[in-house]
Design a protein around this motif. Structure first.
Motif, PDB file in Angstrom:
ATOM      1  N   THR A 201       0.778  -1.272  -0.126  1.00 50.63           N
ATOM      2  CA  THR A 201       0.123  -0.073  -0.138  1.00 50.63           C
ATOM      3  C   THR A 201       0.736   1.206   0.170  1.00 50.63           C
ATOM      4  O   THR A 201       0.274   2.368   0.283  1.00 50.63           O
ATOM      5  CB  THR A 201      -1.002   0.046   1.203  1.00 50.63           C
ATOM      6  N   TYR A 216       0.149   5.321   3.133  1.00 53.68           N
ATOM      7  CA  TYR A 216       0.014   4.150   3.319  1.00 53.68           C
ATOM      8  C   TYR A 216      -1.157   3.706   4.114  1.00 53.68           C
ATOM      9  O   TYR A 216      -1.659   4.498   4.712  1.00 53.68           O
ATOM     10  CB  TYR A 216       1.440   3.320   4.078  1.00 53.68           C
ATOM     11  N   THR A 217      -1.830   2.402   4.055  1.00 60.27           N
ATOM     12  CA  THR A 217      -2.740   1.904   4.791  1.00 60.27           C
ATOM     13  C   THR A 217      -2.135   1.106   6.136  1.00 60.27           C
ATOM     14  O   THR A 217      -1.261   0.260   5.870  1.00 60.27           O
ATOM     15  CB  THR A 217      -3.773   1.137   4.072  1.00 60.27           C
ATOM     16  N   GLY A 221      -6.860  -0.245   8.944  1.00 60.81           N
ATOM     17  CA  GLY A 221      -7.587   0.392   7.576  1.00 60.81           C
ATOM     18  C   GLY A 221      -7.400   1.884   7.194  1.00 60.81           C
ATOM     19  O   GLY A 221      -8.222   2.360   6.523  1.00 60.81           O
ATOM     20  N   ASP A 222      -6.794   2.475   8.083  1.00 62.72           N
ATOM     21  CA  ASP A 222      -6.692   3.777   8.066  1.00 62.72           C
ATOM     22  C   ASP A 222      -5.964   4.214   6.761  1.00 62.72           C
ATOM     23  O   ASP A 222      -4.561   3.704   7.073  1.00 62.72           O
ATOM     24  CB  ASP A 222      -6.608   4.716   9.271  1.00 62.72           C
ATOM     25  N   LEU A 223      -5.974   5.276   5.805  1.00 58.14           N
ATOM     26  CA  LEU A 223      -4.834   5.794   5.332  1.00 58.14           C
ATOM     27  C   LEU A 223      -4.203   6.980   5.731  1.00 58.14           C
ATOM     28  O   LEU A 223      -4.793   7.805   6.310  1.00 58.14           O
ATOM     29  CB  LEU A 223      -5.556   6.210   3.835  1.00 58.14           C
ATOM     30  N   THR A 234      -3.250  10.325  10.199  1.00 54.85           N
ATOM     31  CA  THR A 234      -4.326   9.655   9.615  1.00 54.85           C
ATOM     32  C   THR A 234      -5.119  10.703   8.575  1.00 54.85           C
ATOM     33  O   THR A 234      -5.426  11.899   9.300  1.00 54.85           O
ATOM     34  CB  THR A 234      -5.277   9.018  10.578  1.00 54.85           C
ATOM     35  N   ALA A 238      -9.298   4.069   4.278  1.00 52.50           N
ATOM     36  CA  ALA A 238      -8.931   3.724   3.205  1.00 52.50           C
ATOM     37  C   ALA A 238     -10.155   3.435   2.473  1.00 52.50           C
ATOM     38  O   ALA A 238     -11.151   2.676   3.135  1.00 52.50           O
ATOM     39  CB  ALA A 238      -7.808   2.645   3.135  1.00 52.50           C
ATOM     40  N   GLN A 261      -8.576   5.991  -5.276  1.00 55.80           N
ATOM     41  CA  GLN A 261      -8.324   4.493  -4.872  1.00 55.80           C
ATOM     42  C   GLN A 261      -9.638   3.906  -5.162  1.00 55.80           C
ATOM     43  O   GLN A 261     -10.907   4.206  -5.188  1.00 55.80           O
ATOM     44  CB  GLN A 261      -8.136   4.495  -3.516  1.00 55.80           C
TER      45      GLN A 261
END
Length: 338
Positions: A201, A216-217, A221-223, A234, A238, A261
């Motif tokens: 990611t 990155y993730t 599950g956070d981008l 954060t 994502a 995305q």
């Protein structure tokens, strides 16, 4: 493809690179904003292994790197330069193996410095990172061992606005950052950050005169966005499991970072915020039709400076394109297949 597979060439034409079985294909616009050529094979008839990479320099030449089988259980990296989208890329030329010989290790990453020299990064047999760089006088230098342990596949190479090359990689529970202190020097491991990272990611982008930002993730599950020397931030959850595309562009007179995305539901989602001001907040807006499960999003500005988004599926070869409307905000024209 590792790297920005949707690019604008020296002549303003857009092109894309697409892995297809044991080959790498490219497609290009015939005229800016016009129809597209059919796909052509990059580098000749040699059969490639999975995992190719692309990097583009300030001269807008594309540098392509892939693995090619050389014998039973052995492979070498090969390199091609693509000077203009409608010209044929150069034939693949072998550039060796980080361990002199052996099997394919991992997907390479490519960045091109201010003088147009490609820097190729790849994992070596020991789980560290090796680098090979072009000489200014032509040809290639020797392989350099940049160290690292248990480094994961999916590194992100980037060239800062300074023209110096940087590399980001993940290891279990850690992000690693290498950078050149001076142009032409071997990158050094400058920072380690303890954080959780979902493999595959990483995406890096130059975001100021001196800094690059890694997206990155994390495992929740956070981008996230990280600039070395600081703490990760954060941005928003994502939209989907794959990598994010990122573009620094001007939106309504503001310096913004645009993200795209593929979502869990199969469409493409966009989010934008003032560059390096993640605290300003961002949210996803979905667009376009349902996509194949392996489709990824790409972002670029076209010959007229308009934001252009694309989605591309390696399994189907389907390429969809949408350009920003000439109006405030981030409204896109209708998606079209090319």
């Amino acid at each position: 493809m590792n790297g920005d597979w949707l690019i604008r060439g020296r002549d303003g034409l857009l092109s894309v690179y697409l892995p297809a079985g044991d080959a790498l294909l490219c497609r290009a616009e015939r005229l800016p904003g016009g129809s597209w050529e059919t796909a052509r094979t990059v580098g000749g008839d040699g059969k490639l292994l999975a995992g190719a990479a692309v990097g583009q320099g300030a001269d807008r030449y594309a540098h392509l790197v892939a693995w090619r089988q050389t014998g039973a259980g052995e492979a070498d990296l090969v390199h091609s330069t693509h000077y203009r989208p409608r010209l044929a890329p150069l034939d693949w030329q072998p550039i060796g193996h980080p361990n002199k010989k052996g099997a394919r290790t991992a997907t390479p990453a490519v960045a091109v410095d201010a003088r147009g020299r490609a820097h190729v990064f790849v994992l070596n047999r020991g789980g560290g990172v090796s680098m090979l760089a072009q000489k200014e006088t032509g040809g290639w230098g020797a392989w350099c061992d940049l160290k690292g342990r248990s480094v994961q596949d999916g590194m992100a190479a980037v060239t800062g606005e300074s023209g110096r090359v940087e590399l980001y990689a993940a290891a279990p529970g850690t992000l690693l950052h290498w950078r050149q202190e001076e142009a032409g020097e071997q990158p050094v491991l400058a920072e380690r950050l303890e954080t959780s990272v979902r493999p595959g990611t990483l995406h890096a982008l130059a975001t100021s005169a001196e800094e690059t930002t890694l997206f990155y993730t994390d495992e929740s599950g956070d981008l996230c966005a990280w600039r070395p020397g600081g703490k990760p931030v954060t941005v928003l959850p994502a939209a989907g499991p794959g990598p994010v595309a990122a573009l620094r562009c001007e939106l309504d007179g503001h310096d913004c970072t645009l993200l795209a995305q593929r979502t869990e539901g199969g469409r493409v989602a966009f989010a934008a915020y003032p560059t390096q001001e993640e605290s300003a907040g961002a949210w996803w807006t979905e667009s376009g039709p349902l996509l194949a499960a392996d489709a990824e999003a790409g972002l670029v500005t076209d010959a007229d400076g308009r934001v252009t988004a694309a989605t591309l599926s390696p399994s189907t070869g389907r390429l969809l394109l949408a350009r920003r409307k000439n109006e405030p905000g981030l409204a896109l024209e209708a998606w079209r297949e090319v």
